[in-house]
Design a protein around this motif. Structure first.
Motif, short mmCIF file in Angstrom:
data_model
loop_
_atom_site.label_atom_id
_atom_site.label_comp_id
_atom_site.label_asym_id
_atom_site.label_seq_id
_atom_site.Cartn_x
_atom_site.Cartn_y
_atom_site.Cartn_z
N VAL A 143 47.01 4.18 45.92
CA VAL A 143 48.06 3.79 44.98
C VAL A 143 48.87 2.65 45.59
O VAL A 143 49.36 2.78 46.73
CB VAL A 143 48.98 4.98 44.65
N GLU A 144 49.01 1.57 44.85
CA GLU A 144 49.71 0.41 45.40
C GLU A 144 51.18 0.74 45.66
O GLU A 144 51.85 1.38 44.85
CB GLU A 144 49.62 -0.78 44.45
N VAL A 145 51.68 0.29 46.81
CA VAL A 145 53.08 0.46 47.19
C VAL A 145 53.74 -0.91 47.10
O VAL A 145 53.32 -1.86 47.78
CB VAL A 145 53.22 1.02 48.62
N GLU A 146 54.74 -1.03 46.26
CA GLU A 146 55.43 -2.30 46.10
C GLU A 146 56.26 -2.63 47.35
O GLU A 146 56.78 -1.72 48.01
CB GLU A 146 56.35 -2.26 44.88
N PRO A 147 56.40 -3.92 47.70
CA PRO A 147 57.22 -4.30 48.85
C PRO A 147 58.64 -3.76 48.73
O PRO A 147 59.26 -3.85 47.66
CB PRO A 147 57.21 -5.83 48.80
N GLY A 148 59.13 -3.15 49.79
CA GLY A 148 60.48 -2.61 49.80
C GLY A 148 60.60 -1.20 49.27
O GLY A 148 61.67 -0.59 49.39
N ALA A 149 59.52 -0.65 48.70
CA ALA A 149 59.57 0.71 48.17
C ALA A 149 59.52 1.72 49.31
O ALA A 149 59.06 1.43 50.42
CB ALA A 149 58.40 0.94 47.21
N THR A 150 60.00 2.92 49.03
CA THR A 150 59.95 4.00 50.02
C THR A 150 58.50 4.33 50.34
O THR A 150 57.66 4.46 49.45
CB THR A 150 60.66 5.25 49.48
#
Length: 221
Positions: free
Chosen positions: A115-122
């Motif tokens: 699952v892609e994790v967006e930059p800055g996300a937890t």
């Protein structure tokens, strides 16, 4: 999520050697803890090339002053090593990327269990983390077909990261399917053939092969 290395400064032999009233013993304990912190920071600096961020827990209280520890209490320094690892890999992929239009350099994506994790996300808990490039020609670059990256990108960065962070996680080069976006669109229309005939038959197996992209794969030890 924090995946970390803890340095427990409590040592019963140390506690028994502390002298004076409770306030004096707490101050001595705090001084000992600071020395342990400096040693741990140096160990991490030698291992990873930088001093990772840390949080302090005094008798279970986050961020409390060291001198408030009970003479028979605990002080824990918790180093956040995994975020430093991911930041280093992301930056190094950028630095090693061939730059023409800039699309390849801007297309390094980060995933947690696919699952892609967006930059800055937890950062979520996951069994596997990976960096994957979203451009269809990433496999050609990995095979050394770009004069600006004759040794590829992802395998080289995975090797460097494995050497640098071997005490933090297992880092390796591999391939991961990226069926969305331009990769998926390309896979639906390309006539590219595989050396294995089974991969040329229409269906999920062929689509998975066509969408496999070079990846830096990270699993926790």
């Amino acid at each position: 999520m924090r995946v970390s290395a803890k340095v427990e400064t409590i040592d019963r032999d140390i506690v028994l050697r502390l002298v004076g009233d409770d306030a004096d013993r707490s101050r001595q304990f705090a001084a000992y803890a600071r020395e342990a912190l400096v040693e741990a920071q140096e160990v991490n600096r030698r291992a990873t090339g930088q001093v990772p961020t840390h949080e302090t827990f005094v008798d279970g209280r986050r961020g409390a002053a060291l001198e408030t520890v009970k003479p028979d209490g605990t002080i824990v320094f918790e180093f956040d090593l995994l975020n430093d690892l991911f930041e280093w890999i992301g930056l190094t992929l950028m630095q090693h990327s061939p730059v023409l239009s800039g699309r390849y350099q801007e297309s390094h994506l980060f995933f947690a269990d696919g699952v892609e994790v967006e930059p800055g996300a937890t950062l979520p808990e996951a069994q596997e983390y990976s960096f994957v490039n979203a451009q269809p020609y990433a496999r050609k670059i990995e095979r050394g077909q770009s004069p600006m990256a004759p040794d590829g990108v992802y395998e080289a960065v995975a090797t460097l990261a494995s050497r640098r962070f071997s005490n933090v996680a297992r880092v390796r080069f591999g391939y991961r399917s990226l069926p969305a976006g331009s990769i998926g669109d390309w896979a639906k229309t390309t006539n590219m053939r595989a050396s294995q005939n089974s991969r040329n038959r229409p269906g999920d197996k062929r689509f998975e092969w066509l969408t496999r992209q070079p990846a830096v794969v990270i699993t926790l030890r």
